[in-house]
Design a protein around this motif. Structure first.
Motif, PDB file in Angstrom:
ATOM      1  N   TRP A   1     -40.841   4.571   9.478  1.00 49.68           N
ATOM      2  CA  TRP A   1     -40.360   3.299  10.046  1.00 49.68           C
ATOM      3  C   TRP A   1     -41.538   2.335   9.987  1.00 49.68           C
ATOM      4  O   TRP A   1     -42.514   2.496  10.711  1.00 49.68           O
ATOM      5  CB  TRP A   1     -39.866   3.505  11.478  1.00 49.68           C
ATOM      6  CG  TRP A   1     -39.248   2.277  12.093  1.00 49.68           C
ATOM      7  CD1 TRP A   1     -39.853   1.390  12.935  1.00 49.68           C
ATOM      8  CD2 TRP A   1     -37.905   1.818  11.913  1.00 49.68           C
ATOM      9  NE1 TRP A   1     -38.975   0.397  13.287  1.00 49.68           N
ATOM     10  CE2 TRP A   1     -37.767   0.635  12.679  1.00 49.68           C
ATOM     11  CE3 TRP A   1     -36.805   2.274  11.186  1.00 49.68           C
ATOM     12  CZ2 TRP A   1     -36.574  -0.080  12.733  1.00 49.68           C
ATOM     13  CZ3 TRP A   1     -35.620   1.555  11.249  1.00 49.68           C
ATOM     14  CH2 TRP A   1     -35.509   0.402  12.016  1.00 49.68           C
TER      15      TRP A   1
ATOM     16  N   SER B   1     -47.521   6.454  16.629  1.00 49.17           N
ATOM     17  CA  SER B   1     -46.085   6.369  16.948  1.00 49.17           C
ATOM     18  C   SER B   1     -45.918   6.373  18.463  1.00 49.17           C
ATOM     19  O   SER B   1     -46.526   7.198  19.153  1.00 49.17           O
ATOM     20  CB  SER B   1     -45.340   7.559  16.340  1.00 49.17           C
ATOM     21  OG  SER B   1     -44.073   7.692  16.959  1.00 49.17           O
ATOM     22  N   THR B   2     -45.066   5.486  18.971  1.00 50.17           N
ATOM     23  CA  THR B   2     -44.807   5.468  20.422  1.00 50.17           C
ATOM     24  C   THR B   2     -44.151   6.780  20.865  1.00 50.17           C
ATOM     25  O   THR B   2     -44.283   7.177  22.025  1.00 50.17           O
ATOM     26  CB  THR B   2     -43.894   4.285  20.795  1.00 50.17           C
ATOM     27  OG1 THR B   2     -42.700   4.370  20.007  1.00 50.17           O
ATOM     28  CG2 THR B   2     -44.568   2.950  20.574  1.00 50.17           C
ATOM     29  N   GLN B   3     -43.456   7.453  19.947  1.00 51.56           N
ATOM     30  CA  GLN B   3     -42.802   8.726  20.287  1.00 51.56           C
ATOM     31  C   GLN B   3     -43.850   9.762  20.725  1.00 51.56           C
ATOM     32  O   GLN B   3     -43.675  10.454  21.715  1.00 51.56           O
ATOM     33  CB  GLN B   3     -42.028   9.285  19.081  1.00 51.56           C
ATOM     34  CG  GLN B   3     -40.862   8.445  18.624  1.00 51.56           C
ATOM     35  CD  GLN B   3     -39.696   8.447  19.589  1.00 51.56           C
ATOM     36  OE1 GLN B   3     -39.580   7.552  20.436  1.00 51.56           O
ATOM     37  NE2 GLN B   3     -38.818   9.424  19.494  1.00 51.56           N
TER      38      GLN B   3
ATOM     39  N   VAL C   1     -40.208   0.769  20.747  1.00 56.43           N
ATOM     40  CA  VAL C   1     -40.073   1.221  22.133  1.00 56.43           C
ATOM     41  C   VAL C   1     -39.732   2.710  22.173  1.00 56.43           C
ATOM     42  O   VAL C   1     -38.896   3.167  21.393  1.00 56.43           O
ATOM     43  CB  VAL C   1     -38.895   0.471  22.826  1.00 56.43           C
ATOM     44  CG1 VAL C   1     -38.827   0.819  24.306  1.00 56.43           C
ATOM     45  CG2 VAL C   1     -38.987  -1.020  22.619  1.00 56.43           C
TER      46      VAL C   1
ATOM     47  N   ILE D   1     -36.647   3.414  19.846  1.00 58.19           N
ATOM     48  CA  ILE D   1     -35.820   2.287  19.419  1.00 58.19           C
ATOM     49  C   ILE D   1     -36.711   1.316  18.652  1.00 58.19           C
ATOM     50  O   ILE D   1     -37.722   0.849  19.179  1.00 58.19           O
ATOM     51  CB  ILE D   1     -35.197   1.571  20.647  1.00 58.19           C
ATOM     52  CG1 ILE D   1     -34.486   2.589  21.536  1.00 58.19           C
ATOM     53  CG2 ILE D   1     -34.235   0.465  20.202  1.00 58.19           C
ATOM     54  CD1 ILE D   1     -34.251   2.106  22.941  1.00 58.19           C
TER      55      ILE D   1
ATOM     56  N   GLY E   1     -32.898   0.628  14.579  1.00 57.72           N
ATOM     57  CA  GLY E   1     -32.624   2.056  14.404  1.00 57.72           C
ATOM     58  C   GLY E   1     -33.037   2.827  15.642  1.00 57.72           C
ATOM     59  O   GLY E   1     -33.897   2.372  16.415  1.00 57.72           O
ATOM     60  N   ILE E   2     -32.418   3.970  15.830  1.00 59.82           N
ATOM     61  CA  ILE E   2     -32.653   4.776  17.028  1.00 59.82           C
ATOM     62  C   ILE E   2     -32.944   6.221  16.629  1.00 59.82           C
ATOM     63  O   ILE E   2     -32.252   6.777  15.766  1.00 59.82           O
ATOM     64  CB  ILE E   2     -31.407   4.714  17.949  1.00 59.82           C
ATOM     65  CG1 ILE E   2     -31.311   3.303  18.550  1.00 59.82           C
ATOM     66  CG2 ILE E   2     -31.467   5.772  19.051  1.00 59.82           C
ATOM     67  CD1 ILE E   2     -29.928   2.895  18.944  1.00 59.82           C
TER      68      ILE E   2
ATOM     69  N   LYS F   1     -29.512  -3.617   8.047  1.00 60.98           N
ATOM     70  CA  LYS F   1     -29.997  -2.910   9.239  1.00 60.98           C
ATOM     71  C   LYS F   1     -30.962  -3.776  10.042  1.00 60.98           C
ATOM     72  O   LYS F   1     -31.917  -4.327   9.494  1.00 60.98           O
ATOM     73  CB  LYS F   1     -30.681  -1.614   8.813  1.00 60.98           C
ATOM     74  CG  LYS F   1     -31.187  -0.778   9.962  1.00 60.98           C
ATOM     75  CD  LYS F   1     -31.223   0.671   9.582  1.00 60.98           C
ATOM     76  CE  LYS F   1     -32.041   1.494  10.553  1.00 60.98           C
ATOM     77  NZ  LYS F   1     -31.918   2.923  10.313  1.00 60.98           N
TER      78      LYS F   1
ATOM     79  N   GLY G   1     -45.069   5.149  12.201  1.00 60.73           N
ATOM     80  CA  GLY G   1     -43.743   5.097  12.818  1.00 60.73           C
ATOM     81  C   GLY G   1     -42.775   5.951  12.015  1.00 60.73           C
ATOM     82  O   GLY G   1     -42.843   6.002  10.798  1.00 60.73           O
ATOM     83  N   ARG G   2     -41.893   6.652  12.742  1.00 61.29           N
ATOM     84  CA  ARG G   2     -40.955   7.494  12.002  1.00 61.29           C
ATOM     85  C   ARG G   2     -39.512   7.185  12.367  1.00 61.29           C
ATOM     86  O   ARG G   2     -39.212   6.740  13.473  1.00 61.29           O
ATOM     87  CB  ARG G   2     -41.257   8.975  12.191  1.00 61.29           C
ATOM     88  CG  ARG G   2     -41.230   9.468  13.606  1.00 61.29           C
ATOM     89  CD  ARG G   2     -41.451  10.977  13.660  1.00 61.29           C
ATOM     90  NE  ARG G   2     -41.449  11.433  15.029  1.00 61.29           N
ATOM     91  CZ  ARG G   2     -42.550  11.481  15.787  1.00 61.29           C
ATOM     92  NH1 ARG G   2     -43.720  11.089  15.320  1.00 61.29           N
ATOM     93  NH2 ARG G   2     -42.455  11.906  17.031  1.00 61.29           N
ATOM     94  N   GLY G   3     -38.637   7.440  11.384  1.00 61.06           N
ATOM     95  CA  GLY G   3     -37.210   7.227  11.580  1.00 61.06           C
ATOM     96  C   GLY G   3     -36.471   8.546  11.527  1.00 61.06           C
ATOM     97  O   GLY G   3     -37.084   9.611  11.584  1.00 61.06           O
ATOM     98  N   ARG G   4     -35.165   8.478  11.422  1.00 58.89           N
ATOM     99  CA  ARG G   4     -34.360   9.692  11.362  1.00 58.89           C
ATOM    100  C   ARG G   4     -34.539  10.374  10.014  1.00 58.89           C
ATOM    101  O   ARG G   4     -34.908   9.751   9.039  1.00 58.89           O
ATOM    102  CB  ARG G   4     -32.877   9.350  11.575  1.00 58.89           C
ATOM    103  CG  ARG G   4     -32.584   8.826  12.985  1.00 58.89           C
ATOM    104  CD  ARG G   4     -31.128   8.405  13.141  1.00 58.89           C
ATOM    105  NE  ARG G   4     -30.240   9.512  12.824  1.00 58.89           N
ATOM    106  CZ  ARG G   4     -29.305   9.472  11.881  1.00 58.89           C
ATOM    107  NH1 ARG G   4     -29.122   8.379  11.159  1.00 58.89           N
ATOM    108  NH2 ARG G   4     -28.539  10.515  11.667  1.00 58.89           N
TER     109      ARG G   4
ATOM    110  N   GLN H   1     -47.132   0.169  14.688  1.00 58.84           N
ATOM    111  CA  GLN H   1     -47.286   1.618  14.508  1.00 58.84           C
ATOM    112  C   GLN H   1     -47.822   1.884  13.108  1.00 58.84           C
ATOM    113  O   GLN H   1     -47.375   1.273  12.138  1.00 58.84           O
ATOM    114  CB  GLN H   1     -45.941   2.333  14.656  1.00 58.84           C
ATOM    115  CG  GLN H   1     -45.346   2.226  16.047  1.00 58.84           C
ATOM    116  CD  GLN H   1     -44.035   2.994  16.183  1.00 58.84           C
ATOM    117  OE1 GLN H   1     -43.826   3.696  17.148  1.00 58.84           O
ATOM    118  NE2 GLN H   1     -43.139   2.844  15.221  1.00 58.84           N
TER     119      GLN H   1
HETATM  120  C1  BTN Z   1     -34.014   5.172  12.216  1.00 58.98           C
HETATM  121  O1  BTN Z   1     -33.186   4.296  12.053  1.00 58.98           O
HETATM  122  O2  BTN Z   1     -34.294   5.959  11.294  1.00 58.98           O
HETATM  123  C2  BTN Z   1     -34.705   5.300  13.543  1.00 58.98           C
HETATM  124  C3  BTN Z   1     -35.909   4.414  13.669  1.00 58.98           C
HETATM  125  C4  BTN Z   1     -36.644   4.557  14.998  1.00 58.98           C
HETATM  126  C5  BTN Z   1     -37.927   3.766  15.045  1.00 58.98           C
HETATM  127  C6  BTN Z   1     -38.536   3.744  16.408  1.00 58.98           C
HETATM  128  S1  BTN Z   1     -39.801   2.530  16.563  1.00 58.98           S
HETATM  129  C7  BTN Z   1     -40.266   3.176  18.120  1.00 58.98           C
HETATM  130  C8  BTN Z   1     -40.199   4.691  17.990  1.00 58.98           C
HETATM  131  N1  BTN Z   1     -41.438   5.209  17.441  1.00 58.98           N
HETATM  132  C9  BTN Z   1     -41.262   5.770  16.238  1.00 58.98           C
HETATM  133  O3  BTN Z   1     -42.161   6.300  15.542  1.00 58.98           O
HETATM  134  N2  BTN Z   1     -39.978   5.686  15.874  1.00 58.98           N
HETATM  135  C10 BTN Z   1     -39.174   5.032  16.893  1.00 58.98           C
END
Ligand code: BTN
Length: 236
Positions: free
Chosen positions: A48, A13-15, A58, A130, A111-112, A108, A40-43, A37
């Motif tokens: 993600w 994950s970039t986070q 990003v 993002i 997402g942020i 969609k 990758g994770r979302g809210r 990723q």
């Molecule tokens: C959402 O709508 O749930 C938020 C999604 C956010 C995804 C981005 S992709 C870049 C960054 N790295 C992650 O693991 N998540 C965010």
């Protein structure tokens, strides 16, 4: 924004990568992007998922001197900046859906995720994540829920040019926020948000979204007639 810039082919994950750099002293405006990723994770604990090499993934580091309670304002600011950058780049009609999803035709497209750390009630860092569906063509996990800019525009898009526009818009909105506070963000959010006046369900709350408060909370009148405020955000 982006003066310190790390582009990596594959990351969990970039986070997490940006958090590691932030803890090692990376400056405000540092950016990590990946082509793919694996985690990758979302809210709200969601994942993600991306098609490798197709999208923008990003993370951006901010170090604003604000109280923790204001972090959700930065998510709304990011939605406003991303909406502006993507609409200007594609000519597509892109709407914000509370709190900070971007949608086209109610599907969609981006997402942020804002993740913050704090010390004594003050923010020490915010990592804005993002995810933008740019050139992805299939969404097997999200049929009829997600789309991409390319599917909507009918052409493939240049990810680098989009990223440049995105960072430029974020830079402008963040500078404005630091100088003028949240109100200009609120006005722009209200201009591009869909669903005010309409029904909303979040967790156990059902009601009607009436306004965005001066601090960024959504004002909702519940089915029972009570007025409550919903705040979006996550603290890590
Ligand atoms: C959402 O709508 O749930 C938020 C999604 C956010 C995804 C981005 S992709 C870049 C960054 N790295 C992650 O693991 N998540 C965010």
């Amino acid at each position: 924004m982006g003066k310190v810039f790390h582009a990596v082919p594959v990351l969990p994950s970039t986070q997490d990568e940006l958090r590691r750099l932030a803890e090692a002293g990376a400056p405000e405006g540092a950016v990590v992007v990946a082509d793919h990723q694996t985690e990758g994770r979302g809210r709200q604990g969601r994942s993600w998922v991306d098609q490798p090499g197709a999208n923008l993934l990003v993370s951006l580091l901010l170090r604003p001197k604000i109280p923790v309670a204001q972090v959700p304002q930065l998510s709304l600011l990011t939605a406003v900046a991303a909406q502006e950058a993507l609409a200007a780049s594609t000519g597509l009609q892109i709407e914000i859906r509370w709190p900070n999803d971007l949608e086209i035709r109610r599907l969609k497209v981006a997402g942020i995720l804002a993740e913050a750390s704090s010390v004594g009630g003050r923010v020490s860092l915010v990592i804005l994540g993002i995810g933008i569906n740019v050139n992805q063509t299939h969404f097997p996990d999200l049929p009829r829920k997600a789309t991409s800019l390319a599917l909507e525009a009918g052409r493939m898009l240049d990810r680098e040019a989009l990223l440049e526009r995105l960072l430029d818009a974020l830079n402008r909105w963040y500078t404005r926020y630091l100088r003028q506070g949240f109100l200009p963000v609120r006005e722009a959010w209200l201009r591009t948000a869909r669903g005010l006046g309409g029904p909303i369900r979040q967790g156990s709350v059902t009601g009607r979204a009436e306004d965005l408060d001066s601090d960024g909370a959504l004002v909702v009148r519940t089915a029972e007639g009570q007025v409550i405020r919903l705040v979006a955000g996550e603290l890590g």
